[in-house]
Scaffold this motif. Sequence first.
Motif, PDB file in Angstrom:
ATOM      1  N   ALA A   1      -5.781 -31.467   3.443  1.00  0.00           N
ATOM      2  CA  ALA A   1      -5.550 -31.187   2.019  1.00  0.00           C
ATOM      3  C   ALA A   1      -4.069 -31.270   1.624  1.00  0.00           C
ATOM      4  O   ALA A   1      -3.715 -31.941   0.643  1.00  0.00           O
ATOM      5  N   ALA A   2      -3.196 -30.613   2.402  1.00  0.00           N
ATOM      6  CA  ALA A   2      -1.778 -30.588   2.021  1.00  0.00           C
ATOM      7  C   ALA A   2      -1.131 -31.961   2.223  1.00  0.00           C
ATOM      8  O   ALA A   2      -0.293 -32.393   1.420  1.00  0.00           O
ATOM      9  N   GLU A   3      -1.547 -32.628   3.299  1.00  0.00           N
ATOM     10  CA  GLU A   3      -1.012 -33.974   3.578  1.00  0.00           C
ATOM     11  C   GLU A   3      -1.392 -34.915   2.425  1.00  0.00           C
ATOM     12  O   GLU A   3      -0.581 -35.708   1.943  1.00  0.00           O
ATOM     13  N   TYR A   4      -2.637 -34.792   1.991  1.00  0.00           N
ATOM     14  CA  TYR A   4      -3.088 -35.628   0.880  1.00  0.00           C
ATOM     15  C   TYR A   4      -2.345 -35.253  -0.411  1.00  0.00           C
ATOM     16  O   TYR A   4      -1.955 -36.124  -1.186  1.00  0.00           O
TER      17      TYR A   4
ATOM     18  N   ILE B   1       3.995 -29.491 -17.141  1.00  0.00           N
ATOM     19  CA  ILE B   1       3.225 -29.036 -15.981  1.00  0.00           C
ATOM     20  C   ILE B   1       2.142 -30.061 -15.646  1.00  0.00           C
ATOM     21  O   ILE B   1       1.571 -30.689 -16.539  1.00  0.00           O
ATOM     22  N   LEU B   2       1.874 -30.217 -14.338  1.00  0.00           N
ATOM     23  CA  LEU B   2       0.680 -30.937 -13.898  1.00  0.00           C
ATOM     24  C   LEU B   2      -0.237 -29.894 -13.274  1.00  0.00           C
ATOM     25  O   LEU B   2       0.204 -29.073 -12.473  1.00  0.00           O
ATOM     26  N   THR B   3      -1.508 -29.925 -13.671  1.00  0.00           N
ATOM     27  CA  THR B   3      -2.454 -28.995 -13.051  1.00  0.00           C
ATOM     28  C   THR B   3      -3.723 -29.727 -12.660  1.00  0.00           C
ATOM     29  O   THR B   3      -4.144 -30.665 -13.339  1.00  0.00           O
ATOM     30  N   THR B   4      -4.307 -29.312 -11.528  1.00  0.00           N
ATOM     31  CA  THR B   4      -5.524 -29.960 -11.051  1.00  0.00           C
ATOM     32  C   THR B   4      -6.298 -29.006 -10.152  1.00  0.00           C
ATOM     33  O   THR B   4      -5.760 -27.997  -9.696  1.00  0.00           O
ATOM     34  N   HIS B   5      -7.587 -29.306  -9.907  1.00  0.00           N
ATOM     35  CA  HIS B   5      -8.387 -28.538  -8.942  1.00  0.00           C
ATOM     36  C   HIS B   5      -8.077 -29.050  -7.542  1.00  0.00           C
ATOM     37  O   HIS B   5      -8.020 -30.259  -7.323  1.00  0.00           O
ATOM     38  N   PHE B   6      -7.937 -28.117  -6.599  1.00  0.00           N
ATOM     39  CA  PHE B   6      -7.477 -28.501  -5.261  1.00  0.00           C
ATOM     40  C   PHE B   6      -8.124 -27.629  -4.188  1.00  0.00           C
ATOM     41  O   PHE B   6      -8.171 -26.409  -4.322  1.00  0.00           O
ATOM     42  N   ALA B   7      -8.611 -28.283  -3.122  1.00  0.00           N
ATOM     43  CA  ALA B   7      -9.161 -27.581  -1.945  1.00  0.00           C
ATOM     44  C   ALA B   7     -10.160 -26.491  -2.350  1.00  0.00           C
ATOM     45  O   ALA B   7     -10.052 -25.344  -1.953  1.00  0.00           O
ATOM     46  N   GLN B   8     -11.164 -26.920  -3.150  1.00  0.00           N
ATOM     47  CA  GLN B   8     -12.174 -25.968  -3.636  1.00  0.00           C
ATOM     48  C   GLN B   8     -13.317 -25.788  -2.666  1.00  0.00           C
ATOM     49  O   GLN B   8     -13.893 -24.716  -2.590  1.00  0.00           O
ATOM     50  N   THR B   9     -13.707 -26.880  -1.971  1.00  0.00           N
ATOM     51  CA  THR B   9     -14.906 -26.808  -1.129  1.00  0.00           C
ATOM     52  C   THR B   9     -14.686 -27.550   0.199  1.00  0.00           C
ATOM     53  O   THR B   9     -13.882 -28.487   0.263  1.00  0.00           O
ATOM     54  N   PRO B  10     -15.427 -27.175   1.237  1.00  0.00           N
ATOM     55  CA  PRO B  10     -15.363 -27.925   2.505  1.00  0.00           C
ATOM     56  C   PRO B  10     -15.780 -29.382   2.297  1.00  0.00           C
ATOM     57  O   PRO B  10     -15.252 -30.291   2.964  1.00  0.00           O
ATOM     58  N   GLU B  11     -16.719 -29.613   1.362  1.00  0.00           N
ATOM     59  CA  GLU B  11     -17.180 -30.991   1.112  1.00  0.00           C
ATOM     60  C   GLU B  11     -16.033 -31.855   0.580  1.00  0.00           C
ATOM     61  O   GLU B  11     -15.885 -33.030   0.943  1.00  0.00           O
TER      62      GLU B  11
ATOM     63  N   ALA C   1      -9.337 -33.524 -10.243  1.00  0.00           N
ATOM     64  CA  ALA C   1      -9.405 -32.950  -8.890  1.00  0.00           C
ATOM     65  C   ALA C   1      -9.009 -34.013  -7.873  1.00  0.00           C
ATOM     66  O   ALA C   1      -8.951 -35.208  -8.185  1.00  0.00           O
ATOM     67  N   THR C   2      -8.789 -33.569  -6.633  1.00  0.00           N
ATOM     68  CA  THR C   2      -8.361 -34.524  -5.600  1.00  0.00           C
ATOM     69  C   THR C   2      -9.470 -35.508  -5.236  1.00  0.00           C
ATOM     70  O   THR C   2      -9.192 -36.617  -4.801  1.00  0.00           O
ATOM     71  N   ASP C   3     -10.731 -35.096  -5.397  1.00  0.00           N
ATOM     72  CA  ASP C   3     -11.807 -36.015  -5.005  1.00  0.00           C
ATOM     73  C   ASP C   3     -12.324 -36.881  -6.154  1.00  0.00           C
ATOM     74  O   ASP C   3     -12.987 -37.888  -5.913  1.00  0.00           O
ATOM     75  N   THR C   4     -12.030 -36.511  -7.392  1.00  0.00           N
ATOM     76  CA  THR C   4     -12.515 -37.313  -8.523  1.00  0.00           C
ATOM     77  C   THR C   4     -11.424 -38.237  -9.073  1.00  0.00           C
ATOM     78  O   THR C   4     -11.668 -38.989 -10.012  1.00  0.00           O
ATOM     79  N   CYS C   5     -10.219 -38.151  -8.492  1.00  0.00           N
ATOM     80  CA  CYS C   5      -9.118 -39.036  -8.910  1.00  0.00           C
ATOM     81  C   CYS C   5      -8.636 -39.816  -7.695  1.00  0.00           C
ATOM     82  O   CYS C   5      -8.479 -39.232  -6.610  1.00  0.00           O
ATOM     83  N   LEU C   6      -8.383 -41.081  -7.861  1.00  0.00           N
ATOM     84  CA  LEU C   6      -7.817 -41.881  -6.776  1.00  0.00           C
ATOM     85  C   LEU C   6      -6.321 -41.551  -6.653  1.00  0.00           C
ATOM     86  O   LEU C   6      -5.690 -41.154  -7.625  1.00  0.00           O
TER      87      LEU C   6
ATOM     88  N   ALA D   1     -13.769 -32.651   3.508  1.00  0.00           N
ATOM     89  CA  ALA D   1     -14.399 -33.640   4.394  1.00  0.00           C
ATOM     90  C   ALA D   1     -14.268 -35.039   3.801  1.00  0.00           C
ATOM     91  O   ALA D   1     -14.028 -36.025   4.511  1.00  0.00           O
ATOM     92  N   LEU D   2     -14.381 -35.087   2.494  1.00  0.00           N
ATOM     93  CA  LEU D   2     -14.281 -36.371   1.807  1.00  0.00           C
ATOM     94  C   LEU D   2     -12.862 -36.953   1.905  1.00  0.00           C
ATOM     95  O   LEU D   2     -12.684 -38.151   2.130  1.00  0.00           O
ATOM     96  N   LEU D   3     -11.850 -36.099   1.749  1.00  0.00           N
ATOM     97  CA  LEU D   3     -10.457 -36.559   1.860  1.00  0.00           C
ATOM     98  C   LEU D   3     -10.195 -37.073   3.276  1.00  0.00           C
ATOM     99  O   LEU D   3      -9.519 -38.081   3.474  1.00  0.00           O
ATOM    100  N   ARG D   4     -10.756 -36.362   4.236  1.00  0.00           N
ATOM    101  CA  ARG D   4     -10.606 -36.757   5.648  1.00  0.00           C
ATOM    102  C   ARG D   4     -11.265 -38.123   5.866  1.00  0.00           C
ATOM    103  O   ARG D   4     -10.677 -39.021   6.468  1.00  0.00           O
ATOM    104  N   LYS D   5     -12.478 -38.278   5.305  1.00  0.00           N
ATOM    105  CA  LYS D   5     -13.234 -39.516   5.508  1.00  0.00           C
ATOM    106  C   LYS D   5     -12.558 -40.698   4.799  1.00  0.00           C
ATOM    107  O   LYS D   5     -12.393 -41.774   5.359  1.00  0.00           O
TER     108      LYS D   5
END
Length: 460
Positions: free
Chosen positions: A254-257, A231-241, A209-214, A244-248
């Motif tokens: 989300a898309a910029e990241y 194919i590459l597959t991952t979890h993306f933009a699942q929760t507001p938390e 996922a975007t928050d569990t991988c650097l 918020a973490l990507l922003r912090k």
Amino acid sequence: MTSRVIAGKYVLGQRDGGQVLLQDHYVYLDGAKIEAVTRDAPAPGQDVIRYEHGLITPGFVNLHAHCIRGGLFRGIPDDLEMEPFIPKLVYNILLPLTSIAARELSAEELRAVTTLGMVDLIKGGTTTLLDMWHHGQEIFFDVARELGLRTVGAPFIMSASNSRLGPDGYPVWDFGNDGAAQLARSIALFKARDQGTDGLAQVAIGPHATDTCLPELLRECRGAADDLGCILTTHFAQTPEELALLRKRYGMGAAEYARHAGLLGRNVVLAHAGCATDNELKVLADTGTSVANCALSFAREGINFPYARFAKAGVNTGLGTDSHGMDFIGEMRTTGLLSKQYFGKGHFGTAHELVRAGTLNGATALGRPDLGRIEAGAKADLLVFDLWKPHLQPIWDPIKNIVWKGHAGDIALVMIHGEPVVRDGRLLTADEAAIMRTAVVAAQKIWNIAEQRQILPARP
Ligand SMILES: [Zn+2]
């Protein structure tokens, strides 16, 4: 040369790149491929599988699931009261359960639990499965081969270790995992197990996922997928938390990241993306990135991620069952009704649109123009729904009937790679009762340990 003929009342075939409902046509197979779709009746002596009231459709391409969790989590996440729901569910219940299972299940129990999930998927109409699991669970491919299921396996790769929930409700991780070693394992797995488009098994690169991988790891994963042509597959933009973490952490949306971390493009399948804004969905559409919509998993938490929102933004959107329930028709109906609710209009999330999403869009996402369609040259992956049922008669539009009134039990025939896997509703490739017996004991063992550690909610 014709090896078999499938006959029914209706065929959901292809014409001019789109799906078209044909009547009184026959589907001729040549081994693993479809040879022709025609009105010409088979010659005497030909091997014909006939369902007089049958609707023949392409098999479903399931774009996101975790089949091992189907049994292990069954009945646990439903109806719970928690705040914030998803982080608490994932970090306090599901991840601890997964790690107990990883330590405690014997090889035979792991096989039984995996088989149970796959059998559930197959009987629910899935003929191609993109599934994410942990390294060490490679038995996934052996079980799929025995059952005759077409799979794309994506073992998790992550930078995070020792994940838990902090006092503020946000996840906390130590980034002590060697994601590079997991990526190397996935590349080796690809070289050992990927059979290309001729076989039943493919391997994908699956950063968690975007928050569990650097971001460095995500970019390396993308590079590997491009090099391997997979194919590459991952979890993306699942929760507001998560957002918020990507922003912090990175000061990005989300898309910029996703762009920064190499997660946009035609060989990328993003699971969920429900918290992306409409403008961010446009970015996914413009870059040819696909989304796997799994509405049921979120609906149980009171969250609406409807199919039509992604489709309206122009994103190639397929469907997945995640680990909640494996009935593809149930997933279509849920996301269709949620689409109508979201827009307040009945013409969003139509039955024909949802079947297209579950077949053609899924095949597009996987870069497989030979899947998700019934036409000459495509793989012989198809379903026959037996429409001779009180809840499916009479018939105005058979596609509307199966999506709005049907269920997995209406699937009489599941054929994958030209071979029947389910016939007259009965699994042909394994002993269902034996699988259930072992899987039930395995799940009970894991639940007992979890209950002793007070991880699970109270039983009735
Ligand atoms: Zn998932």
